[in-house]
Design an enzyme around this catalytic site. Structure first.
Site, PDB file in Angstrom:
ATOM      1  N   GLY A 128      -8.368   4.359  10.097  1.00 39.91           N
ATOM      2  CA  GLY A 128      -9.047   3.114   9.763  1.00 39.91           C
ATOM      3  C   GLY A 128      -8.981   2.706   8.303  1.00 39.91           C
ATOM      4  O   GLY A 128      -9.619   1.726   7.914  1.00 39.91           O
ATOM      5  N   THR A 129      -8.200   3.416   7.487  1.00 42.02           N
ATOM      6  CA  THR A 129      -8.169   3.064   6.058  1.00 42.02           C
ATOM      7  C   THR A 129      -7.599   1.664   5.825  1.00 42.02           C
ATOM      8  O   THR A 129      -8.101   0.917   4.991  1.00 42.02           O
ATOM      9  CB  THR A 129      -7.348   4.092   5.257  1.00 42.02           C
ATOM     10  OG1 THR A 129      -6.084   4.300   5.902  1.00 42.02           O
ATOM     11  CG2 THR A 129      -8.079   5.411   5.142  1.00 42.02           C
ATOM     12  N   GLY A 130      -6.532   1.315   6.558  1.00 41.44           N
ATOM     13  CA  GLY A 130      -5.935  -0.006   6.366  1.00 41.44           C
ATOM     14  C   GLY A 130      -6.871  -1.127   6.774  1.00 41.44           C
ATOM     15  O   GLY A 130      -7.012  -2.131   6.059  1.00 41.44           O
ATOM     16  N   CYS A 131      -7.531  -0.959   7.922  1.00 40.69           N
ATOM     17  CA  CYS A 131      -8.513  -1.950   8.378  1.00 40.69           C
ATOM     18  C   CYS A 131      -9.654  -2.076   7.364  1.00 40.69           C
ATOM     19  O   CYS A 131     -10.089  -3.179   7.029  1.00 40.69           O
ATOM     20  CB  CYS A 131      -9.091  -1.540   9.729  1.00 40.69           C
ATOM     21  SG  CYS A 131      -7.885  -1.338  11.043  1.00 40.69           S
ATOM     22  N   THR A 163      -8.334  10.071   7.998  1.00 38.20           N
ATOM     23  CA  THR A 163      -8.047   8.808   7.316  1.00 38.20           C
ATOM     24  C   THR A 163      -7.925   7.630   8.274  1.00 38.20           C
ATOM     25  O   THR A 163      -7.440   6.569   7.893  1.00 38.20           O
ATOM     26  CB  THR A 163      -6.738   8.941   6.523  1.00 38.20           C
ATOM     27  OG1 THR A 163      -5.664   9.251   7.437  1.00 38.20           O
ATOM     28  CG2 THR A 163      -6.827  10.039   5.471  1.00 38.20           C
ATOM     29  N   LYS A 222       0.825  -1.204   0.000  1.00 35.72           N
ATOM     30  CA  LYS A 222       0.000   0.000   0.000  1.00 35.72           C
ATOM     31  C   LYS A 222       0.862   1.258   0.000  1.00 35.72           C
ATOM     32  O   LYS A 222       1.867   1.326   0.703  1.00 35.72           O
ATOM     33  CB  LYS A 222      -0.928   0.004   1.217  1.00 35.72           C
ATOM     34  CG  LYS A 222      -1.878  -1.191   1.252  1.00 35.72           C
ATOM     35  CD  LYS A 222      -2.762  -1.178   2.481  1.00 35.72           C
ATOM     36  CE  LYS A 222      -1.974  -1.353   3.755  1.00 35.72           C
ATOM     37  NZ  LYS A 222      -2.829  -1.537   4.939  1.00 35.72           N
TER      38      LYS A 222
END
Length: 271
Positions: free
Chosen positions: A213-216, A211, A178
């Site tokens: 929590g974007t990875g979760c 932003t 990512k």
């Protein structure tokens, strides 16, 4: 009307009391995709938009019991892991994934924050590499996690591509490096590698400070799409599109970094 057949996705992750990341973000993401979400909580955090003030790990036996309870009764079509916190929990989750024959496993390694701070110790990372990653259908490291797993410094798109190929050797069926932590033109650019094709994924850059929590959310959206029967490549593309739209409707709540807007369809219907 009672629905008797609906895909099930399981999140194995920590709880975020502020509701922006962790199992809270995962369950909202599953619901958006019309997938029933189940959860196995690994740790409980006291956090808000300003940061984390406390983390309490659950006993590994409690984590195992939660996974077994879900799998033995309602079944699981896909699962994702988030914050596993320590070596013992990672080893237990790895054992349960194998014993319960959980397929379509999305591993969000949650080893290093987007700012480069290491979140779990070296012994935990070693178990993650040797036991859990080889069972993953897809691994979704951020820039700093990809550097740690590949041993390569990542500054360019070519570095991201080389890292994805190096990380693939750990045994996951595919890798998504990512680019959220990258700068300039590479911000938000991801690289996907499945052993055959190396693809650069780009979407519209959303300029927002909110932003959290974007990875979760991305890994949960991939798991949801896999539970729905999508192939890996399609699941990644659909998940990336979902996160981009959720960022457009991010929530300016609290005094710090707010979360992405998981329920943006409801916001749109009210507009």
């Amino acid at each position: 009307m009672t629905l008797t057949s609906i895909p099930i996705a399981l999140t194995i992750a920590g709880s975020d009391s502020g509701g922006g990341a962790g199992i809270q973000a995962d369950l909202r993401t599953f619901a958006f995709h019309r997938v029933h979400g189940a959860s196995a909580i690994t740790c409980v955090t006291a956090q808000n938009t300003l940061g984390v003030s406390r983390v309490d790990a659950l006993p590994s036996a409690a984590v195992a019991a939660q996974i077994q309870a879900v799998v033995q009764d309602i079944g699981v079509q896909a699962a994702k892991t988030g914050m596993l916190l320590n070596q013992e929990i990672i080893a237990t989750v790895s054992e349960q994934v194998a014993a319960c024959k959980i397929v379509n496993l999305v591993v969000d390694p949650v080893m290093v924050s987007r700012t480069g701070a290491q979140l779990i110790d070296d012994s935990a990372i070693a178990v993650l590499r040797s036991h859990l990653i080889p069972q993953a259908a897809i691994l979704t490291p951020n820039r700093y996690e990809a550097q740690l797993l590949s041993g390569l410094e990542i500054l360019t798109l070519e570095d991201m591509q080389a890292a994805s190929e190096k990380i693939f050797e750990l045994g996951a069926k595919s890798v998504l490096v990512k680019g959220g932590g990258m700068s300039g033109e590479l911000r938000g650019v991801d690289v996907w590698f499945d052993g055959n094709a190396c693809e650069t994924l780009t979407t519209q850059v959303v300029n927002t400070p909110h932003t959290h929590g974007t990875g979760c959310t991305l890994s949960a959206a991939i798991a949801a799409n896999l539970a729905l029967g999508k192939d890996l490549r399609s699941a990644v593309h659909l998940a990336k599109s979902y996160v981009t739209t959720a960022l457009k409707y991010s929530l300016a709540i609290g005094k710090g970094q707010g979360p992405v807007g998981h329920f943006f369809p409801l916001l749109l219907s009210d507009s």
